[in-house]
Design an enzyme around this catalytic site. Structure first.
Site, short mmCIF file in Angstrom:
data_model
loop_
_atom_site.label_atom_id
_atom_site.label_comp_id
_atom_site.label_asym_id
_atom_site.label_seq_id
_atom_site.Cartn_x
_atom_site.Cartn_y
_atom_site.Cartn_z
N PRO A 2 0.76 -1.22 -0.19
CG PRO A 2 -0.55 -1.61 1.65
CD PRO A 2 0.45 -1.93 1.27
CD GLU A 3 4.50 2.26 -3.07
OE1 GLU A 3 4.72 3.21 -3.65
OE2 GLU A 3 5.18 1.14 -3.33
CG HIS A 94 -3.09 -12.86 8.99
ND1 HIS A 94 -2.26 -13.71 10.05
CD2 HIS A 94 -2.88 -14.06 7.86
CE1 HIS A 94 -1.73 -14.43 9.41
NE2 HIS A 94 -1.89 -14.92 8.38
#
Length: 276
Positions: A2-3, A94
């Site tokens: 993720p950017e 998760h």
DNA sequence: AACGATCCCTGTTGGC
DNA sequence: TGCCAACAGGGATCGT
């Protein structure tokens, strides 16, 4: 990973679900997800029963206004993604945060490597967090070439390392930094302070071109286990990558094999012919 | 101050 | 085929 484009895509998906809704339940996965001087119990205690305001973003941080002058901060780290679900949907492995709204929606954070984190800050806490040192957003607050040049003047670190420094510019990560430098025709290893005014102009022009294309494509999903959109779809910018992950393959502009070097402890990909 | 190295974490990959 | 070390990276922190 993720950017900025992945975080912005995430923001656009979760904003209509959260904005104006009241938080009716909060479940935190691992305690480790509450960092930045937060106690794990602070997260539900501060969010529960409160109404959500604007869902914003600065760099790779999601900044969500919460009733009572609080800021709910979510960072996706390197393996985090969000999902919009109904409460009856089975939990993904998760799952680190589950927030239920009074409209019956759930927003979930899934993060296998737990490099992401969650915090709920008072204005005072926000001011003392390292978030306060975050540089201008690479899309919304992009400085002009002269301003960026002034920030880079005298710096000997590789331009790639400086582009990854979120205090200089917020939002670029390893993938998009490589793509921006390719588009600007600048090698990642060049000392930041050595860039010419022309190169700085090319760099500043390349940043929104790459990032906006990334946002339009829904971000980059490197493989089926990495980043996904909150509706479960994969981002499609992978097909547009010019250099990242293409070591040894021909440059799509000139055919020269793409090279891979390590800069700032991160893999960096560039075309030795196109980039100077 | 600037810069590089190290650590956190776990699913995936590649070498043997 | 199966095992295991190496690898991936955003951000904090530490040593030089």
């Amino acid at each position: 990973m993720p950017e900025l484009p992945e975080v912005e895509t995430t923001r656009r998906h979760i904003a209509p679900v959260l904005e104006g809704a009241r938080i009716s339940a909060v479940e935190l996965g691992r305690d480790r997800m509450a960092r930045r001087n937060m106690r794990p119990q602070d997260i539900p205690e501060r969010l529960l029963g409160r109404r959500v305001g604007r869902v914003g973003r600065r760099g790779k941080f999601l900044l969500i206004e919460v009733e009572g002058d609080l800021t709910w901060v979510i960072h996706l780290g390197m393996s985090g993604r969000m999902r919009i679900t109904s409460p009856s949907d089975p939990l993904d492995p998760h799952t680190q945060l589950v927030v239920t709204t009074d409209r019956g929606d759930q927003v979930r954070l899934i993060d296998p490597r737990t490099f992401g984190f969650v915090a709920v800050f008072t204005p005072e806490e926000l001011e003392h967090d390292s978030l306060a040192a975050l540089g201008p957003d690479a899309l919304e607050e992009l400085p002009d070439a002269a301003t960026l040049g002034a920030r880079l003047a005298g710096r000997r670190a590789p331009i790639k390392a400086l582009l990854l420094d979120q205090r200089i510019l917020a939002g670029l990560g390893n993938i998009y930094a490589d793509e921006v430098l390719f588009r600007a025709r600048v090698r990642p290893t060049r000392p930041g302070g050595d860039l010419t005014p022309e190169e700085l102009a090319d760099l500043v022009a390349a940043i929104p071109e790459v990032l906006l294309a990334g946002v339009e494509m829904g971000g980059t999903s490197l493989d089926d286990l990495a980043y996904l959109l909150p509706d479960g779809r994969a981002g499609e910018y992978l097909d547009r990558l010019m250099v990242y992950g293409r070591a040894g393959e021909p440059c799509l502009v000139c055919g020269t094999p793409i090279e891979r070097v390590v800069v700032a402890q991160r893999s960096s990909h560039f075309c030795p012919t196109c980039q100077r």
